[in-house]
Write a protein that holds these residues in place. Structure first.
Motif, short mmCIF file in Angstrom:
data_model
loop_
_atom_site.label_atom_id
_atom_site.label_comp_id
_atom_site.label_asym_id
_atom_site.label_seq_id
_atom_site.Cartn_x
_atom_site.Cartn_y
_atom_site.Cartn_z
N VAL A 21 8.75 10.19 1.06
CA VAL A 21 8.94 9.81 -0.76
C VAL A 21 10.23 10.66 -0.28
O VAL A 21 10.70 11.76 -0.63
CB VAL A 21 7.98 10.99 -0.84
CG1 VAL A 21 7.63 10.82 -2.53
CG2 VAL A 21 6.07 10.85 -0.59
N SER A 46 8.78 7.93 -5.23
CA SER A 46 8.21 6.60 -4.30
C SER A 46 7.85 6.83 -3.04
O SER A 46 9.04 7.28 -2.07
CB SER A 46 8.88 5.36 -5.62
OG SER A 46 7.94 4.24 -4.48
N ARG A 83 8.34 3.53 -1.75
CA ARG A 83 9.12 2.34 -1.67
C ARG A 83 8.24 1.59 -0.81
O ARG A 83 9.22 0.92 0.02
CB ARG A 83 10.54 2.10 -1.81
CG ARG A 83 11.14 3.77 -2.37
CD ARG A 83 12.62 4.10 -2.22
NE ARG A 83 13.32 4.14 -3.41
CZ ARG A 83 14.30 5.04 -3.23
NH1 ARG A 83 15.48 4.96 -2.35
NH2 ARG A 83 14.52 5.72 -4.06
N THR A 105 0.05 3.21 -2.56
CA THR A 105 0.94 3.76 -2.26
C THR A 105 1.03 5.17 -3.24
O THR A 105 0.40 5.47 -3.99
CB THR A 105 2.51 2.37 -2.74
OG1 THR A 105 2.81 2.59 -4.47
CG2 THR A 105 2.19 1.36 -2.02
N LYS A 155 3.58 6.99 -5.94
CA LYS A 155 4.52 6.66 -6.53
C LYS A 155 4.11 7.53 -7.56
O LYS A 155 2.50 7.15 -8.10
CB LYS A 155 4.14 5.59 -6.56
CG LYS A 155 5.75 5.08 -8.03
CD LYS A 155 5.53 3.62 -8.19
CE LYS A 155 6.77 3.16 -9.37
NZ LYS A 155 6.92 2.22 -8.95
#
Length: 148
Positions: free
Chosen positions: A42, A67, A69, A104, A106
């Motif tokens: 992260v 995030s 990513r 994910t 985020k």
């Protein structure tokens, strides 16, 4: 006059061209993965001088946007993010909690510490969503500073 608008006494203004936030830094808040896979990397981007915060509250504000990513996968995560902050000029302190869920990791946390230098610590609790939320929770934290 078809197709033309009429303006009254009120006025409207567009968002100014220089309304972008100021990028401060990126923090590494890597966590152990609750799934049997590699770590969840992260990255937290830190912004200040935000004229129009996402939460709609007045500034000054510091935005923390986390995030991993990564490309979404079939495994889902649940996460709780808590940010504790202290305005080093005024001594004012606070805490913001944001839960989340997704394929994910985020999240975004906006803190409103007042004007001055601010120290903050981000605490993440990351779990697998396996019929129940927060299975095999993993904990991580990172710290940073920015001026509001």
């Amino acid at each position: 006059m078809v197709g033309q608008g009429v303006a009254g006494q009120g006025s409207a203004t567009a968002i100014p061209a220089n309304a972008e936030a100021n990028y401060v830094t990126t923090l590494n808040c890597t966590s152990t993965n609750p799934w049997p896979a590699g770590p969840v990397k992260v990255r937290v981007d830190v912004f200040n001088n935000i004229r129009f915060p996402a939460d709609g509250l007045p500034g000054p504000v510091i935005a923390l946007i986390g995030s991993d990513r990564a490309k979404p996968v079939a495994l889902e995560y649940t996460y709780d993010v808590t940010v504790r902050w202290k305005n080093l000029r005024t001594g004012r302190t606070g805490k913001v909690f944001v839960p989340g869920r997704g394929f994910t990791v985020k999240w975004q946390v906006d803190i409103h510490p007042g004007h001055g230098p601010v120290a903050f610590t981000i605490h993440q609790k990351l779990g697998a969503l396996a019929f129940n939320p927060m299975v095999n929770p993993q904990y991580s934290s990172c710290s940073g500073r920015a001026t509001a």
